[in-house]
Structure formats: C-alpha cells, structure tokens
Enzyme design. Structure first.
Site, short mmCIF file in Angstrom:
data_model
loop_
_atom_site.label_atom_id
_atom_site.label_comp_id
_atom_site.label_asym_id
_atom_site.label_seq_id
_atom_site.Cartn_x
_atom_site.Cartn_y
_atom_site.Cartn_z
N SER A 53 -57.05 -126.51 -20.61
CA SER A 53 -57.54 -126.36 -21.99
C SER A 53 -56.68 -127.17 -22.95
O SER A 53 -55.46 -127.33 -22.72
CB SER A 53 -57.45 -124.88 -22.36
N TYR A 67 -52.67 -116.46 -23.02
CA TYR A 67 -53.77 -117.24 -22.42
C TYR A 67 -53.33 -118.70 -22.22
O TYR A 67 -53.42 -119.25 -21.13
CB TYR A 67 -55.04 -117.17 -23.29
N LYS A 84 -52.48 -121.10 -18.70
CA LYS A 84 -53.02 -122.42 -18.35
C LYS A 84 -51.88 -123.41 -18.10
O LYS A 84 -51.93 -124.21 -17.16
CB LYS A 84 -53.92 -122.95 -19.47
P1 NAD Z 1 -66.55 -117.57 -18.94
O1 NAD Z 1 -65.83 -116.30 -19.21
O2 NAD Z 1 -67.95 -117.70 -19.43
O3 NAD Z 1 -66.55 -117.87 -17.37
C1 NAD Z 1 -65.52 -117.47 -16.51
C2 NAD Z 1 -66.17 -116.82 -15.29
O4 NAD Z 1 -65.15 -116.42 -14.39
C3 NAD Z 1 -66.97 -115.57 -15.66
O5 NAD Z 1 -68.23 -115.63 -15.05
C4 NAD Z 1 -66.13 -114.41 -15.10
O6 NAD Z 1 -66.94 -113.34 -14.69
C5 NAD Z 1 -65.42 -115.09 -13.95
N1 NAD Z 1 -64.11 -114.51 -13.61
C6 NAD Z 1 -63.08 -114.21 -14.44
N2 NAD Z 1 -62.06 -113.70 -13.75
C7 NAD Z 1 -62.43 -113.68 -12.44
C8 NAD Z 1 -61.82 -113.26 -11.24
N3 NAD Z 1 -60.60 -112.71 -11.24
N4 NAD Z 1 -62.49 -113.39 -10.08
C9 NAD Z 1 -63.74 -113.92 -10.07
N5 NAD Z 1 -64.38 -114.32 -11.17
C10 NAD Z 1 -63.73 -114.20 -12.35
O7 NAD Z 1 -65.64 -118.75 -19.50
P2 NAD Z 1 -65.98 -120.29 -19.68
O8 NAD Z 1 -66.07 -120.57 -21.12
O9 NAD Z 1 -67.09 -120.68 -18.77
O10 NAD Z 1 -64.60 -120.89 -19.16
C11 NAD Z 1 -64.42 -121.33 -17.83
C12 NAD Z 1 -62.98 -121.76 -17.66
O11 NAD Z 1 -62.69 -122.79 -18.59
C13 NAD Z 1 -61.95 -120.67 -17.92
O12 NAD Z 1 -60.90 -120.82 -16.99
C14 NAD Z 1 -61.48 -120.95 -19.32
O13 NAD Z 1 -60.16 -120.50 -19.53
C15 NAD Z 1 -61.55 -122.46 -19.37
N6 NAD Z 1 -61.72 -123.00 -20.73
C16 NAD Z 1 -62.73 -122.55 -21.52
C17 NAD Z 1 -62.88 -123.05 -22.82
C18 NAD Z 1 -63.94 -122.53 -23.75
O14 NAD Z 1 -63.79 -122.68 -24.96
N7 NAD Z 1 -65.02 -121.95 -23.26
C19 NAD Z 1 -62.00 -124.04 -23.28
C20 NAD Z 1 -60.99 -124.48 -22.43
C21 NAD Z 1 -60.85 -123.96 -21.15
C1 WQD Z 2 -62.82 -123.39 -34.25
C2 WQD Z 2 -62.60 -123.56 -35.76
C3 WQD Z 2 -61.31 -121.77 -36.74
C4 WQD Z 2 -64.28 -118.63 -36.04
C5 WQD Z 2 -60.38 -121.70 -29.00
C6 WQD Z 2 -59.19 -121.43 -28.12
C7 WQD Z 2 -58.92 -122.60 -27.23
C8 WQD Z 2 -60.18 -122.99 -26.43
C9 WQD Z 2 -61.37 -123.14 -27.32
C10 WQD Z 2 -60.11 -121.89 -24.30
C11 WQD Z 2 -61.17 -123.21 -36.21
C12 WQD Z 2 -62.71 -121.80 -37.30
C13 WQD Z 2 -63.62 -119.85 -36.09
C14 WQD Z 2 -64.70 -118.03 -37.25
C15 WQD Z 2 -63.80 -119.91 -38.46
N1 WQD Z 2 -60.54 -121.97 -25.48
N2 WQD Z 2 -63.38 -120.47 -37.27
N3 WQD Z 2 -64.45 -118.71 -38.42
O1 WQD Z 2 -59.52 -121.80 -32.02
O2 WQD Z 2 -60.24 -124.24 -31.83
O3 WQD Z 2 -60.11 -122.84 -29.82
O4 WQD Z 2 -61.51 -121.99 -28.16
O5 WQD Z 2 -59.31 -122.56 -23.74
O6 WQD Z 2 -57.88 -122.23 -26.39
O7 WQD Z 2 -58.05 -121.20 -28.95
O8 WQD Z 2 -61.92 -122.43 -31.42
O9 WQD Z 2 -64.15 -121.67 -32.08
O10 WQD Z 2 -62.21 -120.09 -32.37
O11 WQD Z 2 -62.38 -122.09 -33.85
O12 WQD Z 2 -63.61 -120.48 -39.54
O13 WQD Z 2 -65.28 -116.93 -37.28
O14 WQD Z 2 -63.46 -122.64 -36.44
O15 WQD Z 2 -60.38 -121.46 -37.74
O16 WQD Z 2 -60.85 -124.09 -37.24
P1 WQD Z 2 -60.35 -122.81 -31.37
P2 WQD Z 2 -62.72 -121.48 -32.39
#
Ligand code: NAD
Ligand code: WQD
Length: 334
Positions: A123, A147, A151
């Site tokens: 991430s 979190y 990562k």
């Molecule tokens: P999500 O929660 O929709 O998907 C994660 C999936 O993993 C879910 O279906 C959940 O049920 C499953 N899961 C969680 N823990 C588990 C376990 N112990 N065993 C088996 N299954 C498990 O999340 P997402 O948005 O699809 O994210 C996928 C990956 O990408 C995650 O690792 C997340 O940290 C990373 N990521 C997400 C974002 C984002 O903003 N969505 C950004 C950066 C990184």
């Molecule tokens: C985006 C922008 C907020 C909600 C997060 C995680 C990051 C990654 C992606 C997993 C910011 C603003 C938000 C609201 C707002 N996930 N905001 N009102 O914080 O960039 O990233 O998700 O790895 O680790 O930290 O994403 O969508 O929460 O915010 O004004 O109700 O929207 O301040 O500028 P963020 P976000």
C-alpha cells in the site's frame, strides 16, 4: 494454478474476473471476514465460470496444506488481510496476527511445496507522511498506524525471503487509492458499516443513505485546500496484477512497484466528478482535518510502466460512473 487469497474481496474479485477472462486457472481462499459468498455467483455471472473456492483462513495451516496437496500451485496472489486504518489502532494484535501471521503461514506452505512466486498487496501507506510527491519506490518508508506497519513489516519479510533464496520472485504492489467498480455493476466496494474512505461515503450520500459528507480540512497546501490523492480504477489495478503475474513468472527478485495513475485529485474535484456521473448532488460540509492525513499523495508510475508495461487506462469520470452504477444497483436491492 494460481492461489488467490482474499479473492472475494473488493480488489481480489475484480482481479479474479480479469484472470478468468484471460483463462488463468485459479483457486480462491477467503474466510469471508470482509466479503460475501454471493460474490462468487457474481463472478460466475460476469465470466460464465466459477473458480474453485475454499472458505478458510490463511492462518490455518491445515487448509493451506489441503490446497497445496490437492493443486499444483504455481504462484500466489496474496490479497487476504485486514485494511481499516482506524480499527488497526484499536486492535493492533488482531491486525498483526491476521496480516503477519497469515502471511507467514502462506510463505511456509509455499516453501514446503517449492512455490516461489508471489504478488503481494502492499500500500502507498508505507510512504507514511513523506511530503515529497510523487512517491517513488526508492523513498525511505515510515508508517503511522498498525495497519501500515503490518504492510511494511511484510515487505521486509518478503525481501528477506528473496535474499535468503534468490529463486523467489515477488512483487510488492503499492496501491494508491482504488475506487470504482466493474462495468457490469455487479461487483464493487460496499462496506457494511459507515465507510471510512471517501468514495464509498460519497456514494452513500448520493444514494441518500447518508446525509452529508464531511470534507476533512480545506486548509492544506493544495489547489483548493482539500486533500489530494491518486485515485485508481479497481479494474486498472486488477489488470496490473496480471502484468505482475507475468513479471514474477519471468523474473526473480523482490520488487516494490507503485500502482497509481500518477495524477492527484482533491476531495472537491472527486465530489464534482461524482455529481456529474450520478446526476445527483452530494451534500458536503468542511470540517477539521482528520488526524494522520497528509496533504498530497500520488505515485511516480515510471517503474510500473517500465517493468510491467502497465499504464492506468481509466480517468476519474469513468471511476465515478462505474462506482455510481454499482452503488445505485446495491441501494435498489435494499
Ligand atoms: P477487502 O477487505 O475487500 O478484501 C480482503 C479479503 O481478504 C476479504 O474478502 C476478506 O474476507 C479476506 N480475508 C481477510 N483476512 C483473511 C484471512 N485471515 N484469511 C482469509 N481471508 C481473509 O480489501 P481490498 O480492498 O480488496 O484489499 C485487498 C488487499 O489490498 C488488502 O491486503 C489490503 O490491505 C490491500 N490494500 C487495499 C487498499 C484499498 O484502499 N482498498 C489500498 C492498498 C492496499
Ligand atoms: C481520501 C481523501 C481524506 C473520507 C486510505 C488508507 C490507505 C489506503 C487507501 C489501504 C483524504 C478525505 C475521506 C471522508 C474526506 N488503504 N476524506 N471525508 O486516507 O488516502 O487512504 O485508503 O492500504 O492506507 O489510509 O483514503 O479515502 O480515507 O481519504 O474528506 O469522509 O478524502 O481526508 O484527503 P486515504 P480515504
């Protein structure tokens, strides 16, 4: 055969669709802690195929053993993990156990069966509060919550695994802000609780499920004072995983690679684009900054372009149109 952990989640399900459409053979392992079994039916509706599914936890060595002994797993795309920043602050042990212990169990079974290729979901959060945008993969890393720390630690573990055995091939994909949904409107992101992230929140204001968006601060040094992020269409992200899979099939190493568009948009620009896409108004009010937020975050995408031959195709308008189609459909069902 590719094992996709967390394959029923938001990014995983979109990746599975792209993989099935490219005739990749795959197995999904998901414990449904943040997804629903119905997603499997939706994948079937979109692709006319139903991937093999195991309901179980990545921390459970027995289910991993069962999968690896039943199937010749060539590579693992490892999405499974918990991802809510705020929750991780309150439940650090739960987060470290799920994300780190879970990854270690997956690595142990991979090592046992000689499977040495992994595409890992990292991430942009690993860049911490570095003010120097765009973020490049060679920047120093820092994190501000459990979190993000999980990562970062997993990235370190995976680099050490490669150092100890250079036959391993691992990509550490650093996603920026994934939004949008599949064009069918069948799969997307629909959190059960009040959303923490911007797009799901905006969607629920547009459908009328929530009253008003709180815009967290308008005094950042950005074009309009609101926070700037690199929003990327989830289908572009999914396509990036297929490219990463090609890459790990052909190159050993442990490479961190940003997946973003390279463009930043402010909260108010997103609100405007969403209003246009949905033809609804999105009520908002400016409130104070959210603790831990940074002003701007966007990717340098040169490495992804060069190593993966991957570029994001979809723009913010398309992301909002697709997010809206999914949000509208989901709300109609309620
Ligand atoms: P999500 O929660 O929709 O998907 C994660 C999936 O993993 C879910 O279906 C959940 O049920 C499953 N899961 C969680 N823990 C588990 C376990 N112990 N065993 C088996 N299954 C498990 O999340 P997402 O948005 O699809 O994210 C996928 C990956 O990408 C995650 O690792 C997340 O940290 C990373 N990521 C997400 C974002 C984002 O903003 N969505 C950004 C950066 C990184
Ligand atoms: C985006 C922008 C907020 C909600 C997060 C995680 C990051 C990654 C992606 C997993 C910011 C603003 C938000 C609201 C707002 N996930 N905001 N009102 O914080 O960039 O990233 O998700 O790895 O680790 O930290 O994403 O969508 O929460 O915010 O004004 O109700 O929207 O301040 O500028 P963020 P976000």
């Amino acid at each position: 055969m590719i094992l996709v952990t967390g394959g029923l989640g938001y990014i995983g399900s979109h990746t599975v669709v792209e993989m099935v459409e490219k005739n990749e053979e795959l197995i999904i392992l998901d414990n449904l802690s943040n997804s629903k079994l119905q997603v499997l039916d939706k994948i079937h509706s979109i692709t006319e195929k139903r991937p093999a599914f195991y309901q179980g936890d990545i921390r459970d060595p027995d289910i991993l053993e069962k999968i690896f002994s039943n199937h010749a797993v060539e590579a693992v795309i490892h999405f499974a993990g918990l991802k809510a920043v705020g929750e991780s602050v309150n439940k650090p042990i739960y987060y470290y156990d799920n994300n780190i212990t879970g990854t270690l169990e997956v690595l142990k079974v991979m090592k046992k069966y000689g499977c040495k290729k992994m595409v890992f979901s990292s991430s942009a959060t690993v860049y911490g509060n570095n003010p120097q945008v765009p973020f490049r993969e060679d920047y120093d890393l820092s994190t501000t919550n459990p979190y993000g720390a999980s990562k970062r630690m997993i990235e370190d573990i995976l680099r050490d695994v490669y150092t100890a055995d250079p036959e391993w091939s691992i990509t550490l994909l650093r996603y920026f802000n994934p939004i949008g949904a599949h064009k069918s409107g069948l799969i997307g992101e629909d959190p059960n609780d009040i959303p923490n992230n911007l797009l799901p929140y905006v969607s629920k204001v547009a459908t009328g499920e929530l009253d008003c968006l709180c815009v967290f601060g308008d005094d950042y040094k950005t074009l309009d004072g609101t926070g700037v992020r690199d929003y990327i269409h989830v289908v572009d992200l999914a396509r990036g995983h297929l490219k990463a899979l090609d890459y790990v099939r052909n190159n050993a190493g442990a490479e961190a690679i940003n997946l973003g568009t390279g463009n930043g948009y402010s909260v108010l620009q997103v609100v405007k684009a969403y209003e246009k896409a949905s033809e609804r108004s999105v009520n908002y009010k400016i409130t104070s900054r959210r603790p831990g937020d940074i002003a701007s975050c966007y990717a340098c995408v040169e490495k992804a372009n060069r190593l993966l031959d991957w570029h994001a195709k979809y723009d913010l308008n398309q992301m909002c149109e697709d997010a809206w189609r999914f949000a509208y459909n989901e709300n109609e069902k309620k």
